[in-house]
Design an enzyme around this catalytic site. Sequence first.
Site, mmCIF file in Angstrom:
data_model
loop_
_atom_site.group_PDB
_atom_site.id
_atom_site.type_symbol
_atom_site.label_atom_id
_atom_site.label_comp_id
_atom_site.label_asym_id
_atom_site.label_seq_id
_atom_site.Cartn_x
_atom_site.Cartn_y
_atom_site.Cartn_z
ATOM 1 C CB CYS A 79 -17.679 -6.616 -1.160
ATOM 2 S SG CYS A 79 -17.937 -5.571 -2.582
ATOM 3 C CD GLN A 284 -5.099 5.929 -8.931
ATOM 4 O OE1 GLN A 284 -5.713 5.030 -8.356
ATOM 5 N NE2 GLN A 284 -3.933 6.365 -8.504
ATOM 6 C CG ASP A 382 0.287 7.076 -7.535
ATOM 7 O OD1 ASP A 382 0.013 6.295 -6.604
ATOM 8 O OD2 ASP A 382 -0.511 7.322 -8.466
ATOM 9 C CB CYS A 409 -2.903 2.141 -3.252
ATOM 10 S SG CYS A 409 -1.476 1.265 -3.879
#
Length: 452
Positions: A79, A284, A382, A409
Amino acid sequence: MDNKQVEVEITDLAFNGRAVGHLDGKVVFLDGGLPGERVLARITSSKPRYDKASVVKILKQSERRVPAVCSHFAYCGGCTWQDLTYHDQLIYKKKQVIDCLQRIGGLESTLVQEVVGSVEVFRYRNKMEFSFNADTDGSDFTLGLHRQGRFDEIFDLERCFLTSDVVSDIVRWIRDYVRKAGLTSYNVTNHAGFMRFIMIRQAKRTADLMVNVVTNYGEMPNRDRFIHEITAAFPQISTIVHNQNSLKSNIATGEIETVLFGCGYIEERLFESVFRIRANSFFQTNTVQTETLYRIGFDLLEPRPDQRVLDLYCGTGSIGILIATYVNEVVGVELVADAVQAARENAHANKMQNISFFEGDVKDYLKTCEKTGGRFDSVIVDPPRAGLHPKALRGLSKLRPEKILYISCNPSTFARDAKELVAAGYDLPEVRPVDMFPHTMHIELASVFNRK
Ligand SMILES: C[S@@+](CC[C@H](N)C(=O)[O-])C[C@H]1O[C@@H](n2cnc3c(N)ncnc32)[C@H](O)[C@@H]1O
């Protein structure tokens, strides 16, 4: 200049999650701090065009700052934005998409919609990988996640808030087991040692939970004891697989897979369909947001019952299988044999008879279409973060479908590819970003290119 302490006003956040400020007309990238904050920072490296600095103290705090919930936040490579309100994270993600489209794609007139935020802001991941790293002499090891920016430093994980608590509990249990059983752990610099990664997949819509133990080459020592003890401690585990990996690269996959317990896969549900996911095939990571992303993509694509649709980079077939209900025929293309096998099983399990799969490279499939005159009304792409290969882009332009649904992405490679598709005669009216990864700088998007 290195190690000098300076005061910096932070003005922005960069795409790699770093804070940005200016000092004497030069850009400074900082490892902490939020826009609107004034910090005392130590310069860690100085280049002609920019400096890098580490925050020593926050002198003026932003009202966008919130306390991070995770005790590992200060050093974990996972994070980057847990200390920024979720609302502001979405603002910066949208800005990232706009910047890429304008700077890389030269697409000033494409409308970037508001980012659709994640329903779950914590514990949203259905898959997580943890690495072992032994001391160089093999005397001790850590099992957990990478320290920020370090491929060779792993810290011992206590709890990760991006996944459910049982996942962290299993990781701590395995750390104790490996120590107790005297198994050796891998060292990322000298490549010695046995235990390499623990990968855990936990379905959100079913009770399935897979533990995948990735090791160097060799049988799992005392495998029956391991299976017995871990399943007694965690009755939630539905399957355990062992992957042997001799590659030096730091990836949690294997060349030889053995199912140690259960069926060797998990099942996850998207809308009304069920998908079988094996250890090494792509699925995913945020189940709830995947449905949102696909729903948005399908709304933009407007599938019709008379259409032939090509699903490129189809993975385990989820997009193609879901859209097959609305169209005449779907062909999925995927490089990884395991994923193609799972895609075929998934089509069968979901009773979809109008979908078939081609195992191979997208650029080769498109070349074959060119030679044989294969036609598709719509194409879905994708791709992985690297985006479309130039030959795939060329093949797509030659195929000239009416619509191309691009799910990405990575806004940078998307913008690069979008520029090419627009040059090849397509319009890109809008882009819809969807947040799958709260607290990280990652952002997904769905968009449809219309043939002019
Ligand atoms: C981002 S994933 C998308 C998977 C799938 N559409 C889904 O949503 O589950 C990208 C997929 O492309 C596959 N892939 C990567 N390079 C490829 C290539 N050159 N040709 C065909 N497939 C490729 C990967 O194995 C992976 O399954």
